[in-house]
Design a protein around this motif. Structure first.
Motif, mmCIF file in Angstrom:
data_model
loop_
_atom_site.group_PDB
_atom_site.id
_atom_site.type_symbol
_atom_site.label_atom_id
_atom_site.label_comp_id
_atom_site.label_asym_id
_atom_site.label_seq_id
_atom_site.Cartn_x
_atom_site.Cartn_y
_atom_site.Cartn_z
ATOM 1 N N ASP A 137 0.899 -1.374 -0.096
ATOM 2 C CA ASP A 137 -0.047 0.072 -0.047
ATOM 3 C C ASP A 137 0.836 1.199 -0.149
ATOM 4 O O ASP A 137 2.066 1.174 0.506
ATOM 5 C CB ASP A 137 -1.162 -0.193 1.316
ATOM 6 C CG ASP A 137 -2.102 -1.178 0.841
ATOM 7 O OD1 ASP A 137 -2.450 -1.237 -0.155
ATOM 8 O OD2 ASP A 137 -2.638 -1.338 1.896
ATOM 9 N N THR A 138 0.265 2.401 -0.610
ATOM 10 C CA THR A 138 1.079 3.500 -0.773
ATOM 11 C C THR A 138 0.465 4.918 -0.276
ATOM 12 O O THR A 138 0.767 5.876 -0.714
ATOM 13 C CB THR A 138 1.586 3.851 -2.323
ATOM 14 O OG1 THR A 138 0.106 3.770 -3.119
ATOM 15 C CG2 THR A 138 2.332 2.349 -2.824
ATOM 16 N N GLY A 139 -0.295 4.666 0.598
ATOM 17 C CA GLY A 139 -1.034 5.928 1.046
ATOM 18 C C GLY A 139 -1.817 6.790 0.280
ATOM 19 O O GLY A 139 -2.279 6.577 -0.838
ATOM 20 N N VAL A 140 -1.981 7.994 0.730
ATOM 21 C CA VAL A 140 -2.880 9.031 0.061
ATOM 22 C C VAL A 140 -2.310 9.699 -1.230
ATOM 23 O O VAL A 140 -3.035 10.064 -1.894
ATOM 24 C CB VAL A 140 -3.549 9.879 1.010
ATOM 25 C CG1 VAL A 140 -4.113 11.215 0.443
ATOM 26 C CG2 VAL A 140 -4.133 9.519 2.180
ATOM 27 N N PRO A 181 -3.571 -5.268 10.328
ATOM 28 C CA PRO A 181 -4.416 -4.252 9.738
ATOM 29 C C PRO A 181 -3.871 -2.829 8.944
ATOM 30 O O PRO A 181 -2.628 -2.547 9.591
ATOM 31 C CB PRO A 181 -5.489 -3.879 10.543
ATOM 32 C CG PRO A 181 -5.329 -4.897 11.671
ATOM 33 C CD PRO A 181 -3.962 -5.137 11.718
ATOM 34 N N ALA A 182 -4.450 -2.360 8.240
ATOM 35 C CA ALA A 182 -3.816 -1.271 7.568
ATOM 36 C C ALA A 182 -3.767 -0.192 8.447
ATOM 37 O O ALA A 182 -2.965 0.746 8.230
ATOM 38 C CB ALA A 182 -4.567 -0.717 6.029
ATOM 39 N N HIS A 183 -4.775 0.072 9.370
ATOM 40 C CA HIS A 183 -4.984 1.515 9.931
ATOM 41 C C HIS A 183 -5.069 1.403 11.431
ATOM 42 O O HIS A 183 -5.567 2.317 12.145
ATOM 43 C CB HIS A 183 -6.486 2.026 9.479
ATOM 44 C CG HIS A 183 -6.463 2.458 7.880
ATOM 45 N ND1 HIS A 183 -5.422 3.197 7.371
ATOM 46 C CD2 HIS A 183 -7.319 1.864 7.115
ATOM 47 C CE1 HIS A 183 -5.789 3.347 6.111
ATOM 48 N NE2 HIS A 183 -6.971 2.484 5.885
ATOM 49 N N HIS A 231 -4.815 3.955 -0.064
ATOM 50 C CA HIS A 231 -3.961 2.724 -0.561
ATOM 51 C C HIS A 231 -3.245 2.797 -1.724
ATOM 52 O O HIS A 231 -2.256 1.961 -1.966
ATOM 53 C CB HIS A 231 -4.801 1.647 -0.435
ATOM 54 C CG HIS A 231 -5.279 1.209 1.015
ATOM 55 N ND1 HIS A 231 -4.967 0.463 1.894
ATOM 56 C CD2 HIS A 231 -6.382 1.833 1.507
ATOM 57 C CE1 HIS A 231 -5.580 0.260 2.901
ATOM 58 N NE2 HIS A 231 -6.599 1.226 2.755
ATOM 59 N N VAL A 232 -3.507 3.925 -2.625
ATOM 60 C CA VAL A 232 -2.759 3.915 -4.051
ATOM 61 C C VAL A 232 -2.061 5.068 -4.266
ATOM 62 O O VAL A 232 -1.496 5.364 -5.650
ATOM 63 C CB VAL A 232 -3.512 3.302 -4.835
ATOM 64 C CG1 VAL A 232 -4.178 1.915 -4.768
ATOM 65 C CG2 VAL A 232 -4.863 4.502 -5.346
ATOM 66 N N GLY A 233 -2.235 6.063 -3.198
ATOM 67 C CA GLY A 233 -1.707 7.490 -3.759
ATOM 68 C C GLY A 233 -0.523 7.708 -4.250
ATOM 69 O O GLY A 233 -0.231 8.429 -5.127
ATOM 70 N N TRP A 234 0.449 7.026 -3.557
ATOM 71 C CA TRP A 234 2.070 7.182 -4.036
ATOM 72 C C TRP A 234 2.234 6.047 -5.035
ATOM 73 O O TRP A 234 3.364 5.949 -5.175
ATOM 74 C CB TRP A 234 2.749 7.321 -2.635
ATOM 75 C CG TRP A 234 3.043 8.478 -1.999
ATOM 76 C CD1 TRP A 234 2.474 8.978 -0.798
ATOM 77 C CD2 TRP A 234 3.766 9.534 -2.568
ATOM 78 N NE1 TRP A 234 2.802 10.080 -0.493
ATOM 79 C CE2 TRP A 234 3.461 10.734 -1.476
ATOM 80 C CE3 TRP A 234 4.390 9.994 -3.731
ATOM 81 C CZ2 TRP A 234 4.232 11.929 -1.726
ATOM 82 C CZ3 TRP A 234 5.132 11.066 -3.826
ATOM 83 C CH2 TRP A 234 5.022 12.095 -2.913
ATOM 84 N N ASN A 235 1.337 5.532 -5.426
ATOM 85 C CA ASN A 235 1.758 4.779 -6.732
ATOM 86 C C ASN A 235 2.294 5.465 -7.889
ATOM 87 O O ASN A 235 3.201 5.120 -8.626
ATOM 88 C CB ASN A 235 0.465 4.194 -7.447
ATOM 89 C CG ASN A 235 -0.011 2.921 -6.888
ATOM 90 O OD1 ASN A 235 0.511 2.398 -6.024
ATOM 91 N ND2 ASN A 235 -1.077 2.271 -7.230
ATOM 92 N N THR A 236 1.965 6.812 -7.780
ATOM 93 C CA THR A 236 2.490 7.537 -9.003
ATOM 94 C C THR A 236 3.096 8.792 -8.479
ATOM 95 O O THR A 236 2.465 9.528 -7.138
ATOM 96 C CB THR A 236 1.304 8.083 -9.832
ATOM 97 O OG1 THR A 236 0.203 8.641 -9.439
ATOM 98 C CG2 THR A 236 1.016 6.734 -10.711
ATOM 99 N N ASN A 241 -0.971 -3.362 -3.963
ATOM 100 C CA ASN A 241 -2.154 -2.663 -3.732
ATOM 101 C C ASN A 241 -3.266 -3.563 -3.218
ATOM 102 O O ASN A 241 -3.852 -4.307 -3.673
ATOM 103 C CB ASN A 241 -2.840 -1.794 -4.728
ATOM 104 C CG ASN A 241 -1.703 -0.618 -5.180
ATOM 105 O OD1 ASN A 241 -1.954 -0.482 -6.548
ATOM 106 N ND2 ASN A 241 -1.108 -0.002 -4.463
ATOM 107 N N THR A 242 -3.611 -3.424 -1.620
ATOM 108 C CA THR A 242 -4.674 -4.506 -1.262
ATOM 109 C C THR A 242 -5.800 -4.154 -1.790
ATOM 110 O O THR A 242 -6.794 -5.108 -1.861
ATOM 111 C CB THR A 242 -4.624 -4.254 0.213
ATOM 112 O OG1 THR A 242 -4.845 -3.113 0.864
ATOM 113 C CG2 THR A 242 -3.022 -4.895 0.974
#
Length: 301
Positions: A79-82, A275-277, A127-132, A120-121
């Protein structure tokens, strides 16, 4: 409350780094977990506060975090946050948020080019923000050499083929367009369904309900076991009462079934639940208690 930090856990031959970008009050407790009762929170105040609940404001406390998993000579980012500077008008906490996950990773000794696999779970904004990363007016993959593992069911549901979740929210379209579509265009996205083995220690498994493609990452190495549970759990009260979904679960019945299945296996196989959070230590043992579950020891990072 904010807390940027990096912690380390070792599971057999697998090293896990916990990258926490933020922790603090997130939402009214029973807005986040609508089926929970006031009594459930109050009866467990002794251990819920302050890491998971702020009793004074009746607010659930959550963390925004990612996990670096080093296994078999490869570096896996879960996971890559916001992200930073994203348009998320439907999510005030995330809208145009400024954050620096790459900076936190650098402090942990992880450069973008070091990441071999991004998991990306599920396809939600946090969970996908820093993908890019922004490159002028374009979005490009943050991790140039990584394979991005994206659940096929979420890619379909939130992608253009299914009209961005059948037009559920404008944010869904924005998330897909700035965080998923650029990875496809770069040829780095790998869609999977059911089960996907990353290496001898790591396997992804579908656990639908929160989203159509929600998944968990299982770790098993030299007798140590863990399950990265994504958003099947937003609060520890959902371990005590697994029938309680978060307000974000798209298919409530399926989410309950997946949650019970993951908790049952975690209790039976002594898997550490991550867990993620969850705030505080962030990971916990789960035990059977009658027909339900109880919390065991919290992990020590």
């Amino acid at each position: 409350m904010t807390s940027e930090h990096v912690e380390r856990i070792v599971l057999g031959d697998v090293e896990v780094l916990r990258i926490t970008e933020w922790q603090g009050p997130f939402a009214a407790a029973r807005d986040l977990v609508p089926d929970s009762t006031a009594g459930l929170w109050q009866e467990n105040e002794g251990w819920l506060a302050p890491d998971h609940w702020d009793p004074a404001g009746d607010l659930a406390v959550a963390a925004l975090q990612s996990w670096v998993v080093r296994s078999g000579g490869r570096t896996v980012l879960v996971d890559t946050g916001v992200g930073s500077g994203r348009e998320r008008p439907g999510s005030p906490l995330f809208h145009r948020r400024q954050s620096d996950l790459p900076g936190l990773l650098a402090r942990a000794g992880v450069r973008p080019e070091d990441v071999d696999v991004v998991v990306n779970t599920h396809v939600h904004a946090d969970h996908v923000g820093w993908n890019t990363t922004a490159d002028g007016e374009a979005w490009v993959p943050t991790f140039p050499g990584a394979q991005y593992l994206v659940p096929a069911a979420d890619d379909f549901h939130f992608g253009p083929d299914n009209g961005y979740g059948q037009g559920r929210q404008e944010d869904d379209r924005l998330v897909y367009e700035d965080s998923i579509a650029p990875v496809h265009r770069a040829g780095q996205a790998v869609l999977w369904d059911g089960e996907h083995r990353i290496d001898e220690n790591l396997v992804l498994e579908s656990a639908p309900g929160h989203t159509p493609g929600s998944s968990v990452l299982r770790v098993a190495s030299r007798g140590d076991r863990a399950v990265f549970a994504g958003d099947l759990l937003h609060s520890p009260v959902q371990i005590l009462s697994p029938s309680c979904n978060s307000c974000f679960c798209l298919d409530p019945e399926q989410a309950v079934a997946s949650r019970r299945r993951i908790l049952e296996r975690a209790a039976g196989e002594r898997e550490l639940v991550v867990p993620a959070h969850f705030g505080g230590p962030g990971a916990v043992e789960v035990r059977r208690s009658g027909a339900g579950f109880a919390l065991g020891r919290w992990a020590a990072a």
